[in-house]
Design an enzyme around this catalytic site. Sequence first.
Site, PDB file in Angstrom:
ATOM      1  N   ASN A   1      91.079-116.332  -4.850  1.00  0.00           N
ATOM      2  CA  ASN A   1      91.113-114.981  -4.718  1.00  0.00           C
ATOM      3  C   ASN A   1      91.229-115.413  -7.021  1.00  0.00           C
ATOM      4  OD1 ASN A   1      91.685-112.640  -5.920  1.00  0.00           O
ATOM      5  ND2 ASN A   1      94.308-112.883  -4.894  1.00  0.00           N
TER       6      ASN A   1
ATOM      7  N   LYS B   1      91.570-112.673  -8.314  1.00  0.00           N
ATOM      8  CA  LYS B   1      91.763-111.679  -9.081  1.00  0.00           C
ATOM      9  C   LYS B   1      90.815-110.518 -10.015  1.00  0.00           C
ATOM     10  CE  LYS B   1      96.422-114.263  -8.119  1.00  0.00           C
ATOM     11  NZ  LYS B   1      98.398-113.677  -7.877  1.00  0.00           N
TER      12      LYS B   1
ATOM     13  N   HIS C   1      97.547-108.353  -0.180  1.00  0.00           N
ATOM     14  CA  HIS C   1      98.037-108.515  -0.816  1.00  0.00           C
ATOM     15  C   HIS C   1      98.976-107.938  -1.830  1.00  0.00           C
ATOM     16  CE1 HIS C   1      98.615-111.508  -4.742  1.00  0.00           C
ATOM     17  NE2 HIS C   1      97.460-112.529  -3.817  1.00  0.00           N
TER      18      HIS C   1
ATOM     19  N   GLU D   1     100.079-108.312  -3.967  1.00  0.00           N
ATOM     20  CA  GLU D   1      99.916-107.306  -5.524  1.00  0.00           C
ATOM     21  C   GLU D   1      99.782-106.384  -5.108  1.00  0.00           C
ATOM     22  OE1 GLU D   1      97.539-110.270  -6.862  1.00  0.00           O
ATOM     23  OE2 GLU D   1      99.517-111.500  -7.599  1.00  0.00           O
TER      24      GLU D   1
ATOM     25  N   GLU E   1     101.254-116.434   1.897  1.00  0.00           N
ATOM     26  CA  GLU E   1     101.310-116.328   0.484  1.00  0.00           C
ATOM     27  C   GLU E   1     103.198-115.923   0.191  1.00  0.00           C
ATOM     28  OE1 GLU E   1      97.926-116.491  -1.693  1.00  0.00           O
ATOM     29  OE2 GLU E   1      98.656-114.314  -1.311  1.00  0.00           O
TER      30      GLU E   1
ATOM     31  N   GLY F   1     101.311-117.391  -8.193  1.00  0.00           N
ATOM     32  CA  GLY F   1     101.496-117.441 -10.148  1.00  0.00           C
ATOM     33  C   GLY F   1     102.255-117.994 -10.769  1.00  0.00           C
TER      34      GLY F   1
ATOM     35  N   SER G   1     100.324-121.142  -5.311  1.00  0.00           N
ATOM     36  CA  SER G   1     100.718-122.461  -7.277  1.00  0.00           C
ATOM     37  C   SER G   1     100.126-123.377  -5.687  1.00  0.00           C
ATOM     38  CB  SER G   1     101.691-122.291  -6.783  1.00  0.00           C
ATOM     39  OG  SER G   1     102.682-121.202  -8.153  1.00  0.00           O
TER      40      SER G   1
END
Length: 266
Positions: A12, A14, A99, A101, A170, A176, A214
């Site tokens: 991904n 991003k 996701h 985010e 996730e 991250g 991560s």
Amino acid sequence: MAKQRAKLVVGNWKMHGRLGSNRALLEAVAIGAGSLPEQVGVAVCVPCPYLAQAQALLAGSRVKWGSQDVSAHQGGAYTGEVAAEMVLDFGATYAIVGHSERREYHGESAEFVAVKAQRALLAGLTPIVCVGETLAQREAGETEQVVGAQLDAVLKKLADDAAKIVVAYEPVWAIGTGKSATSTEAQQVHAFLRSRLAAQGATVADVPLLYGGSVKPGNAGELFRQPDIDGGLIGGASLVDEDFLAICAAAGEVARGTVGAADATP
Ligand code: PEP
């Protein structure tokens, strides 16, 4: 020896990349993936402006490509949105939906994510449905309740098509941050998600369950050896060809059964 499910490793990107620098990364991944065992699938989900470049550089390789989101709408007056059919026009296989985010910064609800998953499927893409809890939710003991509700919304919406998705667990606190879930923590949630899928029937039980948060070359093998972890959704490490390929290689070793066969899926 117990059978391993096939593994899938998806990058991904991003909102990273530029036309110039993408080329070297895509070419390196395409070449490197060529030596992976056939039980390992590899894909990269790039920003939509780079779908054409991914198609041009990855077509004919082992690496598939996809988007990081799709619109909940099929088409029309939705400025700035990208329809699933448009993503498919560039030969894509996957679309990430839900996701954290997107859920956090764009207020996407579980039901809205379910609509996006359905849109992707109707267009002919495989949705990679992300679920995950925040640190506060984990500390409050709400992990299963949260990820269960996120998954259930999608399963309910897709009904008989639920077997056609990929799910990525996730944990938001691991994305991250450099702080991955331990393999035990991840496996516990994956086993829960697997049981939730299995309640929908035998074919849904086999939906690939990826772990994301991560993942690095150093922890990928240990995570991928867990019986209900079928691969990874990789953020930061997917931007560095050596790291991404090392993670893919770790998936390959587990899939080949050269490590960790003892705890493989029966
Ligand atoms: C992600 O954003 O999907 C992700 C897993 O990021 P990272 O690997 O950087 O934690």
